[in-house]
Scaffold this motif. Sequence first.
Motif, PDB file in Angstrom:
ATOM      1  N   LYS A 210       0.827  -1.196   0.000  1.00 24.89           N
ATOM      2  CA  LYS A 210       0.000   0.000   0.000  1.00 24.89           C
ATOM      3  C   LYS A 210       0.867   1.254   0.000  1.00 24.89           C
ATOM      4  CE  LYS A 210      -3.799  -2.237   2.506  1.00 24.89           C
ATOM      5  NZ  LYS A 210      -4.668  -2.192   3.715  1.00 24.89           N
ATOM      6  N   LYS A 211       0.226   2.370  -0.222  1.00 31.26           N
ATOM      7  CA  LYS A 211       0.889   3.674  -0.190  1.00 31.26           C
ATOM      8  C   LYS A 211       1.479   3.921   1.196  1.00 31.26           C
ATOM      9  CE  LYS A 211      -1.825   7.376  -0.254  1.00 31.26           C
ATOM     10  NZ  LYS A 211      -1.636   8.493   0.686  1.00 31.26           N
ATOM     11  N   ILE A 212       2.674   4.498   1.223  1.00 31.89           N
ATOM     12  CA  ILE A 212       3.335   4.865   2.473  1.00 31.89           C
ATOM     13  C   ILE A 212       3.580   6.370   2.436  1.00 31.89           C
ATOM     14  CG2 ILE A 212       5.387   4.580   3.912  1.00 31.89           C
ATOM     15  CD1 ILE A 212       5.665   1.763   2.815  1.00 31.89           C
ATOM     16  N   ASP A 213       3.211   7.047   3.512  1.00 28.82           N
ATOM     17  CA  ASP A 213       3.275   8.510   3.503  1.00 28.82           C
ATOM     18  C   ASP A 213       4.646   9.069   3.857  1.00 28.82           C
ATOM     19  OD1 ASP A 213       0.625   8.820   2.716  1.00 28.82           O
ATOM     20  OD2 ASP A 213      -0.114   8.661   4.772  1.00 28.82           O
ATOM     21  N   ASN A 214       5.468   8.303   4.578  1.00 25.30           N
ATOM     22  CA  ASN A 214       6.812   8.807   4.884  1.00 25.30           C
ATOM     23  C   ASN A 214       7.777   8.477   3.752  1.00 25.30           C
ATOM     24  OD1 ASN A 214       6.358   6.165   6.893  1.00 25.30           O
ATOM     25  ND2 ASN A 214       8.174   6.036   5.617  1.00 25.30           N
ATOM     26  N   PRO A 215       8.942   9.108   3.695  1.00 24.03           N
ATOM     27  CA  PRO A 215       9.887   8.870   2.593  1.00 24.03           C
ATOM     28  C   PRO A 215      10.396   7.424   2.587  1.00 24.03           C
ATOM     29  CG  PRO A 215      10.436  10.889   3.781  1.00 24.03           C
ATOM     30  CD  PRO A 215       9.412  10.179   4.601  1.00 24.03           C
TER      31      PRO A 215
ATOM     32  N   LEU B 246       8.567   1.130 -11.480  1.00 27.37           N
ATOM     33  CA  LEU B 246       8.787   2.541 -11.180  1.00 27.37           C
ATOM     34  C   LEU B 246       7.463   3.263 -10.978  1.00 27.37           C
ATOM     35  CD1 LEU B 246      10.624   5.059 -10.966  1.00 27.37           C
ATOM     36  CD2 LEU B 246      10.513   5.214 -13.472  1.00 27.37           C
ATOM     37  N   VAL B 247       6.507   3.031 -11.867  1.00 28.07           N
ATOM     38  CA  VAL B 247       5.191   3.680 -11.765  1.00 28.07           C
ATOM     39  C   VAL B 247       4.510   3.310 -10.453  1.00 28.07           C
ATOM     40  CG1 VAL B 247       2.858   3.731 -12.736  1.00 28.07           C
ATOM     41  CG2 VAL B 247       4.858   3.907 -14.245  1.00 28.07           C
ATOM     42  N   GLU B 248       4.509   2.024 -10.123  1.00 28.97           N
ATOM     43  CA  GLU B 248       3.854   1.581  -8.886  1.00 28.97           C
ATOM     44  C   GLU B 248       4.531   2.175  -7.661  1.00 28.97           C
ATOM     45  OE1 GLU B 248       2.695  -2.504  -6.416  1.00 28.97           O
ATOM     46  OE2 GLU B 248       3.753  -2.652  -8.340  1.00 28.97           O
ATOM     47  N   VAL B 249       5.863   2.159  -7.646  1.00 30.55           N
ATOM     48  CA  VAL B 249       6.611   2.705  -6.513  1.00 30.55           C
ATOM     49  C   VAL B 249       6.291   4.187  -6.323  1.00 30.55           C
ATOM     50  CG1 VAL B 249       8.941   3.362  -5.768  1.00 30.55           C
ATOM     51  CG2 VAL B 249       8.492   1.023  -6.530  1.00 30.55           C
TER      52      VAL B 249
ATOM     53  N   GLY C 197       4.269   6.524  -3.312  1.00 33.73           N
ATOM     54  CA  GLY C 197       5.008   7.503  -2.517  1.00 33.73           C
ATOM     55  C   GLY C 197       6.491   7.283  -2.402  1.00 33.73           C
ATOM     56  N   GLY C 198       7.057   6.317  -3.144  1.00 40.19           N
ATOM     57  CA  GLY C 198       8.464   5.995  -2.993  1.00 40.19           C
ATOM     58  C   GLY C 198       9.317   6.397  -4.169  1.00 40.19           C
TER      59      GLY C 198
ATOM     60  N   TYR D 103      -4.891   6.317  -5.387  1.00 40.45           N
ATOM     61  CA  TYR D 103      -3.644   6.218  -6.151  1.00 40.45           C
ATOM     62  C   TYR D 103      -3.615   5.057  -7.136  1.00 40.45           C
ATOM     63  CZ  TYR D 103      -2.455   2.554  -2.782  1.00 40.45           C
ATOM     64  OH  TYR D 103      -2.462   1.422  -2.006  1.00 40.45           O
ATOM     65  N   GLN D 104      -4.625   4.169  -7.074  1.00 42.57           N
ATOM     66  CA  GLN D 104      -4.599   3.004  -7.966  1.00 42.57           C
ATOM     67  C   GLN D 104      -6.007   2.510  -8.241  1.00 42.57           C
ATOM     68  OE1 GLN D 104      -2.607  -0.449  -6.361  1.00 42.57           O
ATOM     69  NE2 GLN D 104      -2.804  -1.638  -8.246  1.00 42.57           N
ATOM     70  N   ASP D 105      -6.243   2.175  -9.497  1.00 46.24           N
ATOM     71  CA  ASP D 105      -7.472   1.480  -9.891  1.00 46.24           C
ATOM     72  C   ASP D 105      -7.054   0.375 -10.855  1.00 46.24           C
ATOM     73  OD1 ASP D 105      -9.984   0.620 -10.465  1.00 46.24           O
ATOM     74  OD2 ASP D 105     -10.588   2.385 -11.612  1.00 46.24           O
ATOM     75  N   GLY D 106      -6.799  -0.816 -10.305  1.00 47.32           N
ATOM     76  CA  GLY D 106      -6.314  -1.927 -11.130  1.00 47.32           C
ATOM     77  C   GLY D 106      -4.942  -1.628 -11.693  1.00 47.32           C
TER      78      GLY D 106
END
Length: 484
Positions: free
Chosen positions: A310-315, A344-347, A351-352, A397-400
């Motif tokens: 999942k998305k991570i809010d910290n760096p 790369l796109v997913e990362v 947020g990474g 941030y993601q739909d499929g």
Amino acid sequence: MSAAKLKITLSLMLAGFCLLGQAALAQEDNLHRQSSVYEAPQDPLVIEKLEDWQDLKFGMIIHWGLYAVPGMIESWALCSEDWINRDSTFTYNGFKDWYWGLKDEFNPVDFDPDQWADAAEAAGMKYLVFTTKHHDGFNMFDTQQTDFKISDGPFKDNPKADVAKYVFDAFRKKDFMIGAYFSKPDWHSQYYWWSRYATADRNNNYDIRKNPWRWNKFKEFTFNQISELMHGYGDIDILWLDGGWVRPLETVNDEVRAWGARIPEWSQDIDMPKIAKMAREAQPGLIMVDRTVHGPYENYQTPEQSVPEKKIDNPWESCMTLGHAWGYVPNQNYKSVTKVVHTLVEVVAKGGSLLLGVGPTPEGLIPDEDVKRLKGIGDWLDVNGKAIYGSRTVDFYQDGDVYFTQNKKSGKKYAIKLIAEGDEIPDLISWSSEQPVDGKKVILLEGNKRLSVTENHNTFQVKIPNAVKRRIKQKEALVFEFEN
């Protein structure tokens, strides 16, 4: 052992090392997940530099050392743990003697850091992490603390014998952020692996409580080496510290225990506050990455060979290999350009940043196949980089297979549709109305084509005319720019 028998033995060993490399990646995949707790830095200069680093999104990590000579996994074959396999006809001590002896063979006469920097620039990368020393203790910089270094072997009379200096300079010329990888454990040092005892595993091999003088000498040795890097190699932006088992005992937690390695009863504390104070006095704003160790010196987290669910809010940063090994090995099992672009796109959408690993040959060049694939990634970024660089996450941030990012300055949003390798570009791209489009128009970045959007059954749909599809060359992923 005769020369002929040695040659046959080493051939068998190297065949096994390909499997060892794959086992090591599987092992390290379990060992180096990102920490679950994050402590944000308080230093305004560090906060500012961390914000700048988060704009870059894509970097190169270079593993290069003695292990390049035979083309084997970096360092780990020295370590005596259950998951390590070596040729059974070679004694453990015999193997170590052979490995240390590679120092006398490592002569990278074609060393060309400008070629490395050119390849990274062509890939669209923006920052560098270079291994100044891996766990085996072999130094790729001209340290004065030991003679186990590239500048004290057959390469010592080469004008570029102080390798790290020339690597950093080559990438600085291209405005890269500069990171110095440094291994906290040092398996060659008598202050870490004392030859009085066997080397049981990755940890130091003596009881620090009973030998405080020896451990204090290791702390001094480590401090002095990092000080050399901080004071003698120009501007350094990132100090990337590996070997997370070297840490204060009180910081050992369930994450560390899950690695499966022995946990000593004593503390392998190297006094990180003292190191950080020195390093940041020399390099104001320095980003410190004390990997897997919670606290003020893990300024961003580093999941290895994986992407968080999942998305991570910290760096944070996913560090991954382009092939199947960090360093140079023959017959790499490479990731495709499409695979890297999708990663790369997913990362970035989560947020990474992506730190992609390559390994130069023992002669000192990045292999042609690496260069070719890096260029392919860069071709996609040349067209679609607006959705990556300087972007931040959005709530939805993601739909499929469609990911979303937002430029932190302009506020423009991007929908990035991943195209599976070998698939044709579809006529219709759609995503949930949870990510709305203002004005019912989007711009396809490739070709700067303005396309209409329709809303139907809680989805936004973009039709791609055949004339537009025929002109699309970067088919790994399509990027649409819009406002909402």
